[in-house]
Design a protein around this motif. Structure first.
Motif, PDB file in Angstrom:
ATOM      1  N   SER A 104       0.850  -1.190   0.000  1.00 34.51           N
ATOM      2  CA  SER A 104       0.000   0.000   0.000  1.00 34.51           C
ATOM      3  C   SER A 104       0.885   1.239   0.000  1.00 34.51           C
ATOM      4  O   SER A 104       2.007   1.219   0.514  1.00 34.51           O
ATOM      5  N   ASP A 106       0.719   5.699   0.507  1.00 33.89           N
ATOM      6  CA  ASP A 106      -0.054   6.874   0.909  1.00 33.89           C
ATOM      7  C   ASP A 106       0.924   7.926   1.403  1.00 33.89           C
ATOM      8  O   ASP A 106       2.139   7.711   1.434  1.00 33.89           O
ATOM      9  N   ASP A 186      -5.305   5.008  -2.609  1.00 33.25           N
ATOM     10  CA  ASP A 186      -6.603   5.669  -2.566  1.00 33.25           C
ATOM     11  C   ASP A 186      -6.823   6.511  -3.822  1.00 33.25           C
ATOM     12  O   ASP A 186      -6.041   6.463  -4.771  1.00 33.25           O
ATOM     13  N   LYS A 187      -7.899   7.310  -3.807  1.00 36.17           N
ATOM     14  CA  LYS A 187      -8.307   8.044  -5.009  1.00 36.17           C
ATOM     15  C   LYS A 187      -7.318   9.141  -5.414  1.00 36.17           C
ATOM     16  O   LYS A 187      -7.370   9.619  -6.548  1.00 36.17           O
ATOM     17  N   ALA A 208      -8.269   2.954  -5.895  1.00 32.20           N
ATOM     18  CA  ALA A 208      -9.672   3.351  -5.786  1.00 32.20           C
ATOM     19  C   ALA A 208     -10.020   4.350  -6.898  1.00 32.20           C
ATOM     20  O   ALA A 208      -9.229   5.238  -7.218  1.00 32.20           O
ATOM     21  N   LEU A 218     -11.641   2.854   3.620  1.00 32.30           N
ATOM     22  CA  LEU A 218     -10.262   2.686   3.162  1.00 32.30           C
ATOM     23  C   LEU A 218     -10.079   1.356   2.447  1.00 32.30           C
ATOM     24  O   LEU A 218      -9.239   1.222   1.577  1.00 32.30           O
ATOM     25  N   ARG A 222      -5.941  -1.270   2.273  1.00 30.87           N
ATOM     26  CA  ARG A 222      -5.330   0.059   2.297  1.00 30.87           C
ATOM     27  C   ARG A 222      -5.191   0.629   3.697  1.00 30.87           C
ATOM     28  O   ARG A 222      -4.408   1.557   3.915  1.00 30.87           O
TER      29      ARG A 222
END
Length: 277
Positions: A104, A106, A186-187, A208, A218, A222
């Motif tokens: 993941s 972020d 994520d988006k 996403a 989430l 994620r």
């Protein structure tokens, strides 16, 4: 137990000391005796975890603020902390403790106390100067890479750098590995360039999609990177950026990742059999 032993345990020191650069030699002789590297590393770890100023170092370490900061700068320039993180990943990888099936990615915002390189107006903090810590973790939350950018830099623009920052990690068998099977995001990463980046590297994208997935969820995979970033934020020196130089802030982030990996190795009881002699 002394403060040096508390903040820099023997197993961690045995892993770190081979990575330290040689002390500069005085050809004319004389001068003060060089302070013990373990005491300096313990002082740096204290600053990282407590968030105190260099000038607030306790006298129990026997290290002055100037010496600790100077040695920290030398070690950042010598890539000591990034190599320590890599050594811990190799230790975990050799034991089969890294799950390459999923990863993941972020980022988190950090307010900057001083303006410097890789700072910018934060879109979520009323335009105050800040930076971002971008990280990638494997399925169990072990941090594989960390990158620094300005706070106003979109996450997807750093995506390729974060993915490529993962160096080959030794496994229990076969060739070292650096690519995960799947990558969750994520988006903020829902761009064609991000999917193309993964496709070129043979990684399945699990990103996403805007307008399709709910922003309130989430996802069961994620959330792992959110937990990893929470671990990173617990190092109080990373909760707010005090370093004018981005390389110094990144050095603290890399050292934090190394400590997270070290704690996982301790939990799995891997150090008793892998300490260098």
């Amino acid at each position: 137990m002394t403060d040096v032993e508390k903040w820099c345990p023997e197993p961690l020191w045995l892993l770190a000391y081979p990575l330290l650069p040689d002390a500069p030699q005085r050809h004319q002789g004389g001068g003060r005796r060089r302070l013990d590297d373990r005491a300096v590393l313990a002082a740096i770890l204290y600053v990282l975890q407590t968030g105190c100023a260099w000038s607030a170092l306790p006298t129990s370490f026997g290290v002055s603020a100037a010496t600790a900061h100077r040695r920290f700068t030398e070690w950042v320039e010598a890539d000591v902390f990034v190599r320590l993180h890599q050594m811990m990943l190799d230790l975990l990888g050799s034991a089969g403790a890294i799950d390459w099936s999923r990863a993941s990615v972020d980022a988190m915002q950090v307010r900057a106390g001083k303006r410097g390189d890789l700072t910018g107006p934060s879109p979520v903090d009323r335009g105050k100067p800040g930076s971002k810590i971008h990280a990638m973790s494997e399925r169990g939350g072990i941090p594989l890479s960390v990158v620094i950018s300005a706070a106003n830099r979109n996450d997807h623009l750093e995506f390729e750098k974060v993915v490529d920052a993962v160096a080959p990690v030794t496994g229990p068998a076969g060739r070292p590995r650096r690519r995960t099977d799947k990558l969750h995001a994520d988006k903020g990463y829902d761009y064609a360039t991000c999917r193309k980046t993964l496709r070129r590297r043979g990684i399945v994208a699990r990103i996403a999609r805007r307008g399709i997935e709910s922003a309130k969820r989430l996802g069961r995979h994620r959330y792992v990177i959110e937990r990893t970033l929470e671990w990173v934020s617990r190092f109080r020196r990373l909760a707010r950026r005090y370093e004018r130089k981005a390389a110094h802030f990144l050095g603290f982030a890399q050292l934090a990742c190394a400590v997270i990996c070290y704690r996982r190795a301790v939990k799995l009881d891997l150090l008793t059999h892998n300490n260098p002699k």
